[in-house]
Scaffold this motif. Structure first.
Motif, short mmCIF file in Angstrom:
data_model
loop_
_atom_site.label_atom_id
_atom_site.label_comp_id
_atom_site.label_asym_id
_atom_site.label_seq_id
_atom_site.Cartn_x
_atom_site.Cartn_y
_atom_site.Cartn_z
N VAL A 10 53.11 49.22 46.08
CA VAL A 10 53.10 48.18 44.75
C VAL A 10 52.44 46.88 45.12
O VAL A 10 52.32 46.33 43.82
N LEU A 11 52.40 46.45 46.29
CA LEU A 11 51.39 45.03 46.22
C LEU A 11 50.10 45.55 45.84
O LEU A 11 49.15 44.94 44.65
N ASP A 12 49.35 46.55 46.32
CA ASP A 12 47.98 48.07 45.42
C ASP A 12 48.12 47.14 43.97
O ASP A 12 46.92 46.74 43.47
N TRP A 13 48.62 47.99 43.33
CA TRP A 13 49.22 47.52 41.60
C TRP A 13 49.51 46.19 41.12
O TRP A 13 48.60 45.78 39.95
N LEU A 14 50.17 45.80 41.69
CA LEU A 14 50.28 43.99 41.22
C LEU A 14 48.67 43.30 41.73
O LEU A 14 48.82 42.24 41.08
N ASP A 15 47.94 43.87 42.59
CA ASP A 15 46.50 43.49 42.73
C ASP A 15 45.68 43.49 41.11
O ASP A 15 45.20 42.88 40.64
N GLU A 16 46.13 44.41 40.17
CA GLU A 16 45.61 44.89 38.97
C GLU A 16 45.98 43.29 37.66
O GLU A 16 45.47 43.32 37.20
N VAL A 17 46.87 42.80 38.46
CA VAL A 17 47.44 41.66 37.53
C VAL A 17 46.48 40.54 37.70
O VAL A 17 47.06 39.74 38.97
N LYS A 18 45.45 40.04 37.35
CA LYS A 18 45.00 38.88 37.04
C LYS A 18 45.94 37.68 36.35
O LYS A 18 45.51 38.02 35.25
N ASP A 19 44.97 36.56 36.80
CA ASP A 19 45.16 35.66 36.48
C ASP A 19 44.22 35.40 34.56
O ASP A 19 43.85 35.94 34.65
N ILE A 22 41.34 32.91 34.07
CA ILE A 22 40.71 33.29 35.24
C ILE A 22 40.42 34.62 35.72
O ILE A 22 41.10 35.48 37.24
N PRO A 23 40.09 35.92 34.71
CA PRO A 23 40.01 36.76 34.67
C PRO A 23 39.92 37.67 36.57
O PRO A 23 39.88 38.69 36.32
N VAL A 24 39.00 36.50 37.37
CA VAL A 24 38.49 37.60 38.37
C VAL A 24 39.67 37.47 39.53
O VAL A 24 39.29 38.10 40.43
N ILE A 25 41.03 36.39 39.13
CA ILE A 25 41.59 36.33 40.77
C ILE A 25 42.99 37.03 39.77
O ILE A 25 43.66 37.05 38.68
N SER A 81 60.60 32.26 40.95
CA SER A 81 61.15 31.30 42.19
C SER A 81 60.63 29.33 42.44
O SER A 81 59.28 29.26 42.18
N PHE A 82 61.26 28.44 42.29
CA PHE A 82 60.87 27.61 43.13
C PHE A 82 60.89 27.08 43.90
O PHE A 82 61.07 25.97 44.83
N LYS A 83 62.09 28.11 45.44
CA LYS A 83 61.60 27.75 46.85
C LYS A 83 60.83 27.11 47.35
O LYS A 83 61.63 26.14 48.11
N GLU A 84 60.00 27.87 47.54
CA GLU A 84 58.70 26.91 47.78
C GLU A 84 57.84 26.96 46.60
O GLU A 84 57.36 27.87 46.36
N SER A 85 57.14 25.18 47.19
CA SER A 85 56.35 25.05 45.78
C SER A 85 55.11 25.97 46.24
O SER A 85 54.28 25.40 47.23
N TRP A 86 54.18 25.73 45.03
CA TRP A 86 52.82 26.46 45.55
C TRP A 86 51.79 25.52 45.54
O TRP A 86 52.02 24.10 44.97
N ASN A 87 50.69 26.09 46.26
CA ASN A 87 50.15 24.54 46.21
C ASN A 87 48.46 26.02 46.66
O ASN A 87 48.70 26.90 46.74
N SER A 88 47.59 24.56 46.20
CA SER A 88 46.33 25.33 46.23
C SER A 88 46.15 26.36 47.83
O SER A 88 44.55 27.12 47.73
N ASN A 89 46.50 25.62 48.44
CA ASN A 89 46.42 26.06 50.58
C ASN A 89 46.99 27.84 50.18
O ASN A 89 46.24 28.17 51.04
N LYS A 90 47.30 28.12 49.38
CA LYS A 90 48.16 29.63 49.16
C LYS A 90 47.28 30.54 48.59
O LYS A 90 47.75 32.12 49.09
N ILE A 91 46.09 30.10 48.22
CA ILE A 91 44.78 31.14 47.67
C ILE A 91 44.12 32.15 48.46
O ILE A 91 43.60 31.39 49.54
N THR A 92 44.21 33.05 48.57
CA THR A 92 43.87 33.58 49.82
C THR A 92 42.00 33.93 49.84
O THR A 92 41.61 33.07 49.04
N ASP A 93 41.28 33.53 51.24
CA ASP A 93 40.16 33.86 51.15
C ASP A 93 38.81 34.22 50.17
O ASP A 93 38.41 34.45 49.45
N LYS A 94 39.78 35.64 50.04
CA LYS A 94 39.07 36.63 49.17
C LYS A 94 39.52 36.34 46.97
O LYS A 94 38.65 35.67 47.12
N GLY A 95 40.73 35.50 46.66
CA GLY A 95 40.78 34.46 46.08
C GLY A 95 39.40 33.85 45.99
O GLY A 95 39.33 33.70 44.68
#
Ligand SMILES: [Zn+2]
Length: 162
Positions: A10-19, A22-25, A81-95
């Protein structure tokens, strides 16, 4: 579906969903998809919005459903979900690398205090110089700021740290 769905797949499939902007991430590399749960062949995906005011959330949500449906998952639930807010540190090295290759300066990792220093002297994605200045924190979208490089005289955008 007769097969048992596994999370890695599922994670592999979800990797197909791009921003959409910014369609590269992928949403995975952006850190937007925060959890995937599979129970009785029902896939539940949790997403945390990035920038407040990024209007693409509904679009991304539909994209997640579409991609999983395409792969034969017919029972999908997407929760914002707003349980934990997003921040830009969550972007992976690949991203980060994908952003850089796209010509966008990736946001620097920070200790959750974004001050003006972090927006100044951003590394230029064209030549690598940090002899750059912030032109405006308000780029073409809520997520980007505009910078100018004094070394190669290119203007570039940064995916803003948050
Ligand atoms: Zn430069």
């Amino acid at each position: 579906m007769n097969e048992v769905i596994n999370k890695e797949q599922v994670l592999d499939w979800l990797d197909e969903v791009k921003d959409p902007e910014i369609p590269v991430i992928s949403l995975i590399d952006l850190g937007v998809i925060t959890n995937v749960d599979i129970t009785d062949n029902k896939v539940t995906v949790d997403m945390t919005p990035t920038f407040v005011g990024c209007p693409a959330m509904d679009y991304m949500k539909q994209d997640v459903v579409d991609v999983l449906t395409k792969h034969g998952v017919d029972n999908v639930e997407v929760n914002i979900s707003f349980k934990e807010s997003w921040n830009s540190n969550k972007i992976t090295d690949k991203g980060r690398k994908a952003l850089h290759d796209f010509g966008l300066a990736p946001p620097p990792k920070h200790n959750l205090q974004v001050d003006i220093d972090i927006l100044e002297h951003v590394e230029c994605p064209n030549c690598g110089s940090d002899n750059t200045i912030l032109k405006t924190p308000f780029g073409p979208t809520a997520c980007r700021s505009i910078h100018h490089c004094d070394s190669c005289h290119e203007t570039f955008e940064q995916f803003k740290p948050l």
